[in-house]
Design a protein around this motif. Structure first.
Motif, PDB file in Angstrom:
ATOM      1  N   ASN A   1       9.180  -3.816  -7.176  1.00  0.00           N
ATOM      2  CA  ASN A   1       9.218  -2.438  -7.688  1.00  0.00           C
ATOM      3  C   ASN A   1       9.594  -1.450  -6.591  1.00  0.00           C
ATOM      4  OD1 ASN A   1       9.011  -0.385  -9.605  1.00  0.00           O
ATOM      5  ND2 ASN A   1       6.820  -0.094  -9.258  1.00  0.00           N
ATOM      6  N   LEU A   2      10.702  -1.769  -5.913  1.00  0.00           N
ATOM      7  CA  LEU A   2      11.202  -0.929  -4.836  1.00  0.00           C
ATOM      8  C   LEU A   2      12.626  -0.495  -5.141  1.00  0.00           C
ATOM      9  CD1 LEU A   2      10.006  -3.098  -1.817  1.00  0.00           C
ATOM     10  CD2 LEU A   2       9.019  -0.918  -2.520  1.00  0.00           C
ATOM     11  N   SER A   3      13.083   0.541  -4.440  1.00  0.00           N
ATOM     12  CA  SER A   3      14.487   0.917  -4.562  1.00  0.00           C
ATOM     13  C   SER A   3      15.342  -0.087  -3.799  1.00  0.00           C
ATOM     14  CB  SER A   3      14.709   2.325  -4.008  1.00  0.00           C
ATOM     15  OG  SER A   3      14.537   2.336  -2.602  1.00  0.00           O
ATOM     16  N   ARG A   4      16.602  -0.190  -4.180  1.00  0.00           N
ATOM     17  CA  ARG A   4      17.485  -1.130  -3.484  1.00  0.00           C
ATOM     18  C   ARG A   4      17.680  -0.744  -2.014  1.00  0.00           C
ATOM     19  NH1 ARG A   4      23.514  -3.142  -5.451  1.00  0.00           N
ATOM     20  NH2 ARG A   4      23.836  -4.652  -3.764  1.00  0.00           N
ATOM     21  N   PRO A   5      17.844   0.559  -1.654  1.00  0.00           N
ATOM     22  CA  PRO A   5      17.961   0.905  -0.231  1.00  0.00           C
ATOM     23  C   PRO A   5      16.730   0.504   0.584  1.00  0.00           C
ATOM     24  CG  PRO A   5      18.769   2.706  -1.585  1.00  0.00           C
ATOM     25  CD  PRO A   5      18.129   1.731  -2.529  1.00  0.00           C
ATOM     26  N   THR A   6      15.526   0.623  -0.011  1.00  0.00           N
ATOM     27  CA  THR A   6      14.312   0.213   0.700  1.00  0.00           C
ATOM     28  C   THR A   6      14.328  -1.286   0.951  1.00  0.00           C
ATOM     29  OG1 THR A   6      12.994   2.011  -0.238  1.00  0.00           O
ATOM     30  CG2 THR A   6      11.787   0.097   0.579  1.00  0.00           C
ATOM     31  N   MET A   7      14.735  -2.046  -0.066  1.00  0.00           N
ATOM     32  CA  MET A   7      14.799  -3.498   0.091  1.00  0.00           C
ATOM     33  C   MET A   7      15.856  -3.893   1.111  1.00  0.00           C
ATOM     34  SD  MET A   7      13.039  -5.980  -1.117  1.00  0.00           S
ATOM     35  CE  MET A   7      13.084  -7.150   0.228  1.00  0.00           C
ATOM     36  N   ARG A   8      16.954  -3.153   1.119  1.00  0.00           N
ATOM     37  CA  ARG A   8      18.014  -3.456   2.092  1.00  0.00           C
ATOM     38  C   ARG A   8      17.508  -3.219   3.515  1.00  0.00           C
ATOM     39  NH1 ARG A   8      21.670  -0.046   0.556  1.00  0.00           N
ATOM     40  NH2 ARG A   8      22.567  -1.480  -0.978  1.00  0.00           N
ATOM     41  N   GLN A   9      16.737  -2.160   3.736  1.00  0.00           N
ATOM     42  CA  GLN A   9      16.151  -1.907   5.055  1.00  0.00           C
ATOM     43  C   GLN A   9      15.249  -3.063   5.490  1.00  0.00           C
ATOM     44  OE1 GLN A   9      14.676   2.302   4.217  1.00  0.00           O
ATOM     45  NE2 GLN A   9      15.199   2.480   6.384  1.00  0.00           N
ATOM     46  N   ALA A  10      14.463  -3.569   4.546  1.00  0.00           N
ATOM     47  CA  ALA A  10      13.562  -4.685   4.863  1.00  0.00           C
ATOM     48  C   ALA A  10      14.351  -5.918   5.281  1.00  0.00           C
ATOM     49  CB  ALA A  10      12.681  -5.005   3.654  1.00  0.00           C
TER      50      ALA A  10
ATOM     51  N   ASP B   1       0.869  -1.182   0.000  1.00  0.00           N
ATOM     52  CA  ASP B   1       0.000   0.000   0.000  1.00  0.00           C
ATOM     53  C   ASP B   1       0.902   1.227   0.000  1.00  0.00           C
ATOM     54  OD1 ASP B   1      -1.789   2.013   0.352  1.00  0.00           O
ATOM     55  OD2 ASP B   1      -2.752   1.169   2.139  1.00  0.00           O
ATOM     56  N   ARG B   2       1.122   1.787  -1.178  1.00  0.00           N
ATOM     57  CA  ARG B   2       2.072   2.893  -1.314  1.00  0.00           C
ATOM     58  C   ARG B   2       1.524   4.205  -0.772  1.00  0.00           C
ATOM     59  NH1 ARG B   2       6.317   1.004  -4.504  1.00  0.00           N
ATOM     60  NH2 ARG B   2       5.809  -1.031  -5.419  1.00  0.00           N
ATOM     61  N   SER B   3       0.240   4.217  -0.429  1.00  0.00           N
ATOM     62  CA  SER B   3      -0.338   5.424   0.173  1.00  0.00           C
ATOM     63  C   SER B   3      -0.370   5.332   1.700  1.00  0.00           C
ATOM     64  CB  SER B   3      -1.763   5.645  -0.349  1.00  0.00           C
ATOM     65  OG  SER B   3      -2.618   4.577   0.046  1.00  0.00           O
ATOM     66  N   SER B   4       0.041   4.189   2.246  1.00  0.00           N
ATOM     67  CA  SER B   4      -0.011   3.973   3.689  1.00  0.00           C
ATOM     68  C   SER B   4       1.116   4.719   4.393  1.00  0.00           C
ATOM     69  CB  SER B   4       0.104   2.473   3.992  1.00  0.00           C
ATOM     70  OG  SER B   4       0.275   2.257   5.377  1.00  0.00           O
ATOM     71  N   PRO B   5       0.878   5.179   5.635  1.00  0.00           N
ATOM     72  CA  PRO B   5       1.956   5.804   6.402  1.00  0.00           C
ATOM     73  C   PRO B   5       3.006   4.785   6.878  1.00  0.00           C
ATOM     74  CG  PRO B   5      -0.032   5.624   7.749  1.00  0.00           C
ATOM     75  CD  PRO B   5      -0.417   5.243   6.346  1.00  0.00           C
ATOM     76  N   VAL B   6       2.675   3.483   6.786  1.00  0.00           N
ATOM     77  CA  VAL B   6       3.628   2.440   7.156  1.00  0.00           C
ATOM     78  C   VAL B   6       4.709   2.367   6.092  1.00  0.00           C
ATOM     79  CG1 VAL B   6       3.964  -0.010   7.639  1.00  0.00           C
ATOM     80  CG2 VAL B   6       1.833   1.123   8.341  1.00  0.00           C
ATOM     81  N   PRO B   7       5.972   2.494   6.467  1.00  0.00           N
ATOM     82  CA  PRO B   7       7.053   2.481   5.472  1.00  0.00           C
ATOM     83  C   PRO B   7       7.027   1.216   4.619  1.00  0.00           C
ATOM     84  CG  PRO B   7       7.878   3.151   7.621  1.00  0.00           C
ATOM     85  CD  PRO B   7       6.476   2.673   7.842  1.00  0.00           C
ATOM     86  N   LEU B   8       7.401   1.352   3.353  1.00  0.00           N
ATOM     87  CA  LEU B   8       7.370   0.219   2.431  1.00  0.00           C
ATOM     88  C   LEU B   8       8.297  -0.899   2.895  1.00  0.00           C
ATOM     89  CD1 LEU B   8       7.319   2.110  -0.991  1.00  0.00           C
ATOM     90  CD2 LEU B   8       5.447   0.822   0.052  1.00  0.00           C
ATOM     91  N   TYR B   9       9.467  -0.532   3.450  1.00  0.00           N
ATOM     92  CA  TYR B   9      10.394  -1.580   3.877  1.00  0.00           C
ATOM     93  C   TYR B   9       9.773  -2.426   4.987  1.00  0.00           C
ATOM     94  CZ  TYR B   9      11.722   0.709   8.288  1.00  0.00           C
ATOM     95  OH  TYR B   9      11.708   1.236   9.550  1.00  0.00           O
ATOM     96  N   HIS B  10       8.991  -1.761   5.871  1.00  0.00           N
ATOM     97  CA  HIS B  10       8.352  -2.496   6.968  1.00  0.00           C
ATOM     98  C   HIS B  10       7.234  -3.388   6.435  1.00  0.00           C
ATOM     99  CE1 HIS B  10       7.232  -3.326  11.111  1.00  0.00           C
ATOM    100  NE2 HIS B  10       5.962  -3.080  10.780  1.00  0.00           N
TER     101      HIS B  10
END
Length: 245
Positions: free
Chosen positions: A51-60, A10-19
């Motif tokens: 369909n995420l950035s690599r830094p976002t995936m690394r955080q996950a 949910d890209r509109s959610s306040p919950v970060p994508l990595y989480h």
């Protein structure tokens, strides 16, 4: 990573994508969709898949590593190790704690013999050096994955132990059936590293971190009825302690 593992972000959610990604993968690990030893794709491939950035995936992935659900191994990549076994510090057996959590413990008896108690074992059991004890070594698995190597000494006068019973039930259950009324224990928890034999049994690298636990259990009369020395894979096991003032 199974192709069937779809993650609705949910890209509109306040919950970060990595989480969101980490939570979805964690759920898949806990429900068995991603069983232990599953190798995950690298961060670049996973970022492309979702369909995420690599830094976002690394955080996950970092979140999953911190949670003890996956591990990064050189030459192997990122691999699922499954949820940790968390155990309260109380007078209970590993077998019963696992069963109460819905796990499926399996036991292999590595050795079972009657010996004269060496001095370092006779002391905590409060018996004379050379008194007969039953010495047993077991490998405990959880859902097929090795978790602990357990070594115990029980005075021969306490109970009769046999391989068949020890592979079907927990040691404390067997001793309770023999009339032992556990009341208290002296326990010490520490850390060590895996030697060659421990690494082979626990299917980890030599030098890997292990949790070490020593315990002497006493019955309602204050008589020592069992002394144990257990080694657990540190990436799959921890003790929980509640402190109050």
């Amino acid at each position: 990573m199974p192709a069937s593992l779809e993650i609705d972000l949910d890209r509109s959610s306040p919950v970060p994508l990595y989480h969101q990604v980490a939570s979805a993968i964690e759920s898949a690990i806990r429900d068995g969709t991603l069983p232990p030893d599953t190798k995950l794709e690298n961060e670049v491939a996973l970022a492309h898949r979702y369909n995420l950035s690599r830094p976002t995936m690394r955080q996950a992935m970092n979140q999953l590593v911190r949670s003890g659900l996956v591990v990064r191994r050189r030459g192997v990549g990122t691999q699922v190790i499954g949820p940790r076994v968390r155990r309260d510090l109380r007078l209970s057996s590993l077998y019963n704690d696992l069963v109460s959590e819905g796990a499926n413990p399996q036991t292999t008896v590595l050795s079972l013999e009657r010996i004269g108690a060496p001095a370092q074992i006779a002391e905590p059991l409060r018996i004379a050096t050379g008194d007969e004890v039953c010495h047993l070594r077991r490998l405990r698995r959880v859902d097929g994955q090795p978790l602990a190597v357990m070594e115990n000494w029980v005075p021969s006068s306490v109970a009769h132990l046999d391989k068949e019973s020890l592979e079907q039930d927990g040691l404390y259950n067997i001793l309770r059936k023999a009339g032992i009324d556990f009341r208290m224990a002296h326990q010490r928890v520490g850390a060590t590293t895996a030697g060659t034999e421990q690494a082979e049994l626990l299917q980890c690298n030599r030098g890997s971190a292990l949790v070490m636990m020593e315990r002497t259990a006493l019955d309602s009369r204050g008589i020592a009825v069992e002394h144990g020395h257990h080694l657990y894979r540190a990436d799959r096991y921890s003790f929980d302690i509640t402190l109050v003032d």
